[in-house]
Design an enzyme around this catalytic site. Structure first.
Site, short mmCIF file in Angstrom:
data_model
loop_
_atom_site.label_atom_id
_atom_site.label_comp_id
_atom_site.label_asym_id
_atom_site.label_seq_id
_atom_site.Cartn_x
_atom_site.Cartn_y
_atom_site.Cartn_z
N GLU A 231 0.87 -1.18 0.00
CA GLU A 231 0.00 0.00 0.00
C GLU A 231 0.90 1.22 0.00
OE1 GLU A 231 -2.76 2.78 2.68
OE2 GLU A 231 -2.80 0.66 3.24
N LEU A 232 0.90 1.95 -1.12
CA LEU A 232 1.88 3.01 -1.31
C LEU A 232 1.21 4.38 -1.31
CD1 LEU A 232 3.95 1.07 -3.99
CD2 LEU A 232 4.17 1.02 -1.49
#
Length: 463
Positions: A231-232
Site C-alpha cells: 500500500e503506497l
C-alpha cells in the site's frame, strides 16, 4: 549497539530511544516464528478468535494512554488520537475476526461419486508486517489481526517515528495469553528490513509506505518466489458536480484534506469543481479552513497539529511556493495561524487556485495540509484530470445522481470509488490501489486470500 531516536514533532525533544535488534535477536525471532507457526496453524478458529478479541480488549482498555503516546510520537491532536483505537482499530479488528470462519472455510466443489474434493486455505507461514507512522494502528491492524486469524505468525516492524505502537501490540497479545512466537516485533534499520524480507523463512511481506519504499521491498523479494502486499502513495482526487449538496461537500472535503495535517494516503490532495459552482465552493472551502486551530496537539482545542517533522513541512512549503511562482494563488494567509513557523513542523493549511497539472502540487504526493482546486467544464474533463496521475488509491464524486456516480466511477482508475464521502476505509470492502498506489489487498473477505494459499484435496474413496 545502534540506537534509534523518535523526535517528537511537538517540541523537538527525544521522546523514545530504542536499541535496534542485533543480528542474533533477528535470528531468534525468525526461528521462533517458524517453530510457533507449526503449532499455531493447528489451533482452532475459536481459539484464535479468543486470543485476538482479548488483545482488542487491551487496546480499548488503554485507549487514552495509547492516544497520548501517539500524539507525542507523530503530532496528531490529542482530541483525535484515542479514536484511532476506539473506532477504526476496533471496527477493523472485530470485523476481520468475525468473518474469518467464512473467509477461511473450505471451498466446496461439485460432488463426484467415489470422491471427496475441496480446496482448503492454508496459512502462508511467517508474515512480516512493515507499518508506517501516519496511522500506525489502523494500517497495521489490517494485516496483523487477519494474519494471526489465518494461522500465520507475525513479525512487526514499526516506523522509527512510532516504535511504541509495536510494543503496544506485544503488550496486548501478552495480556491475551497468545502463545510465544506467534506475534513478535523488531526495531530494525532499513538494511535489516531488507535482510529479513530476503530471508527464506519469511513467506509474505505486508508493507505500507512510500513508492520509494515499495520499490525497495520489491527489490528485496525479487530473488524469491513470494509476493508482497504494497500500500503506497496517493494523490487522491475529488470531483464536485453542479448537483452536489455543496455545504456537505465542503464540510467533508475540508476534513478530508486537512485531518491528520493532510498526512493520509487517502487524504484529498486535489479537487475538481464544475465551473457552475466553482466560485461558491471555493469561498465556502476557504471560510471553513480558516476555522481550524493550528497549535500544540496536547491542547484539546487544537484541530491541526504539527506535521511529523520539519523536513515534511519544508517540502510542502516548497511545492506551494513553486506553484505560486508558476501562477497559482494561495487563498490562506498563514498569519491567520500564529503557530505557523517556517523551519518547524507547524504548517498552516493552504488552499491553492489557479493551479494546473504542470505543477507538482497537482501531480506529486504532498502529504500535508495543502490542496489545489481547479474548475472543470464537464464530467469528461473531470475524469481526464482525475486519471492524469501516477497514483490510484481512492477518488470521490460529490453528486445527487447515483447513476452518474456509477457511470463516472467505471471510468476512473482507482482502488476505491466514493460517492459523497472520502478518506475512509470500510472493513467490509477490499482496500487496494492501482498504478503506483500499490498492489494486493487488505480488509474484507478478499483480504484473507493474500494471507493464505489454496491447497486442493482430491480423495478417491472407492477403489
Amino acid at each position: 549497539m545502534s540506537i534509534q531516536k523518535t523526535i517528537s514533532p511537538i517540541d523537538g525533544s527525544v521522546y523514545v530511544e530504542r536499541e535496534l535488534a542485533s543480528d542474533a535477536a533477528v535470528e531468534t525471532a525468525l526461528a521462533k516464528a517458524v517453530a510457533a507457526q507449526k503449532e499455531w496453524k493447528q489451533t482452532s478458529l475459536a481459539e484464535r478468535e479468543r486470543f485476538c478479541r482479548k488483545a482488542v480488549e487491551y487496546f480499548l482498555n488503554n485507549a487514552d494512554e495509547i492516544g497520548l503516546e501517539l500524539t507525542w510520537q507523530m503530532g496528531r491532536p490529542i482530541r483525535y488520537t484515542a479514536n484511532e483505537i476506539r473506532k477504526g482499530f476496533k471496527d477493523r479488528a472485530n470485523y476481520m475476526i468475525s468473518i474469518a470462519g467464512t473467509a477461511l472455510a473450505d471451498v466446496q466443489v461439485a460432488e463426484m461419486p467415489g470422491f471427496k474434493r475441496f480446496i482448503r486455505r492454508d496459512p502462508l507461514g511467517v508474515v512480516f508486517v512493515v507499518a508506517p507512522w501516519n496511522y500506525p494502528y489502523l494500517t497495521s491492524v489490517n494485516s496483523v489481526i487477519p494474519s494471526i486469524m489465518a494461522g500465520n505468525t507475525v513479525i512487526l516492524k514499526h516506523a522509527q517515528q512510532t516504535p511504541l505502537c509495536a510494543e503496544r501490540y506485544a503488550a496486548a497479545f501478552e495480556y491475551a495469553g497468545l502463545p510465544e512466537g506467534v506475534f513478535q516485533y523488531l526495531h530494525l534499520s532499513h538494511g535489516q528490513v531488507a535482510n529479513v524480507i530476503g530471508d527464506a523463512r519469511v513467506d509474505y511481506v505486508a508493507f505500507t509506505g512510500s513508492v520509494e519504499g515499495g520499490h525497495a521491498v520489491q527489490k528485496a523479494i525479487n530473488e524469491r518466489f513470494i509476493v508482497g502486499g504494497l500500500e503506497l502513495g496517493g494523490k487522491d482526487p475529488a470531483y464536485v458536480r453542479p448537483d452536489a449538496n455543496l455545504s456537505d461537500a465542503i464540510e467533508n472535503l475540508v476534513d478530508g484534506s486537512f485531518f491528520n495535517s493532510g498526512q493520509s494516503c487517502c487524504g484529498i490532495e486535489r479537487i475538481y469543481v464544475h465551473q457552475d459552482v466553482y466560485d461558491k465552493f471555493v469561498a465556502g472551502f476557504v471560510e471553513l479552513t480558516k476555522t481550524y486551530t493550528l497549535g500544540d496537539p496536547l491542547k484539546e482545542d487544537t484541530t491541526l497539529g504539527p506535521m511529523v517533522r520539519t523536513a515534511a513541512a519544508t517540502f510542502a512549503q516548497k511545492q506551494i511556493d513553486e506553484a505560486v511562482n508558476s501562477g497559482a494563488k494561495a487563498l490562506i494567509d498563514p498569519d491567520l495561524f500564529p503557530a505557523n513557523q517556517p523551519g518547524t513542523p507547524y504548517l498552516a493549511p493552504q488552499v491553492l487556485v489557479g493551479v494546473d497539472h504542470s505543477m507538482d502540487i497537482m501531480t506529486e504526493e504532498t502529504f500535508a495540509p495543502v490542496v489545489g482546486i481547479m474548475p472543470v467544464k464537464d464530467d469528461q474533463e473531470a475524469v481526464r484530470l482525475m486519471n492524469d496521475s501516477q497514483y490510484g488509491l481512492t477518488a470521490s464524486i460529490w453528486t445527487s445522481d447515483v447513476d452518474a456516480a456509477l457511470a463516472i466511477g467505471e471510468q476512473v482508475e482507482t482502488g476505491t470509488w466514493f460517492m459523497n464521502r472520502c478518506d475512509y476505509l470500510d472493513p467490509e470492502l477490499a482496500w487496494t490501489g492501482v498504478k503506483n498506489s500499490g498492489r494486493g489487498c487488505t480488509l474484507s473477505k478478499v483480504g484473507y486470500e493474500a494471507l493464505t494459499r489454496p491447497k486442493s484435496y482430491h480423495l478417491k474413496i472407492n477403489s
